[in-house]
Design a protein around this motif. Structure first.
Motif: not given
Length: 264
Positions: A58, A89-90, A92, A101-105
């Motif tokens: 990510w 994973y993201d 979005k 996609a660079n805001e992993p959850h």
């Protein structure tokens, strides 16, 4: 029921939360065996893996303190021992623009854990190389397809051999061999750097070497290893049988169980 089993950033996950995983299959994970006392062998190594892979997949940093808290929440009320899987994973992510996609959850799921060690494993050798093998990613199609092929042929799982003829790893496990002098030999090949493998390398004489399939079949014993199975003897590779009882195997199994777990 879904929310009781799976959480996203510490809250119940919905079907919509999980759709990106089903439809894009991009992410990475680690699985950790949680013992009866709540401790986890190699916990720090699992967190290091998640942070390292998050940067690769990510291009983002991961707050492992938050990950620990999410796992603690997911384990509340769970029967132990169990296996906690952390998937990053993201939600979005878009197939057309994955770089955005660079805001992993953090998704946490929990399942039961079997006794250690499980029954010996019979493996079929297959030519296969995982994509980006240094990352524990969720792109499991090829590995599970190989596992299915092996099982349909009467084996338990697949042992991967690269196109260069060297043994690498198993379907979802690292493999090692015991030479006739008692040395543990790990394949020098593109493989997932397993947490359990790293722990075991601290407790036995070992070396890393390229191993052809013929050389592997000529070893004194062999075993598979990951967080869920500990040290699992290989009973066979193809039609070559291995002893499932060996002094070094017994030593490794004992050493693994004696490794102190870390608390979340």
């Amino acid at each position: 029921m879904l929310g009781d089993m799976v959480t996203l950033d510490g809250k119940p996950a919905s079907v919509d939360d999980l759709l990106p995983l089903a439809l894009t299959n991009v992410g990475h994970f680690t699985s950790m065996r949680v013992d009866t006392d709540g401790s986890i062998r190699g916990l720090s190594l699992h967190m290091e893996r998640l942070a390292r892979d998050c940067k690769i997949v990510w291009n983002a940093a991961l707050n492992t303190d938050c990950v620990r808290e999410y796992v603690r929440l997911a384990l509340e009320g769970q029967t132990r021992p169990c296996v906690a899987r952390v998937t990053v994973y993201d939600p979005k992510i878009d197939m057309g623009h994955p770089a955005d996609a660079n805001e992993p959850h953090v998704l946490v799921s929990v399942r039961g854990a079997g006794a250690l060690p499980p029954a010996p494993l019979r493996a079929q050798s297959l030519v296969y190389e995982r994509d980006l093998p240094q990352v524990k990613h969720i792109g499991l199609f090829g590995a599970l397809q190989a596992r299915g092929t092996a099982q349909r042929a009467g084996f338990d799982d697949a042992l991967f051999v690269g196109r260069n003829g060297f043994v690498s790893e198993g379907g979802t496990w690292n493999v090692a061999f015991i030479d006739h002098d008692g040395t543990v030999v790990w394949p020098d090949a593109p493989v997932l750097p397993g947490v359990t493998m790293a722990l075991l390398q601290q407790h036995a004489e070992h070396r890393i070497a390229t191993i052809t399939l013929d050389q592997a079949k000529g070893m004194a014993a062999a075993f598979a290893t990951n967080t869920s199975i500990g040290v699992r003897p290989l009973a066979a590779i193809d039609d070559t049988e291995f002893p499932i009882e060996h002094p070094v195997l017994a030593q490794l199994q004992k050493a693994y169980l004696l490794i102190a777990g870390e608390s979340l």
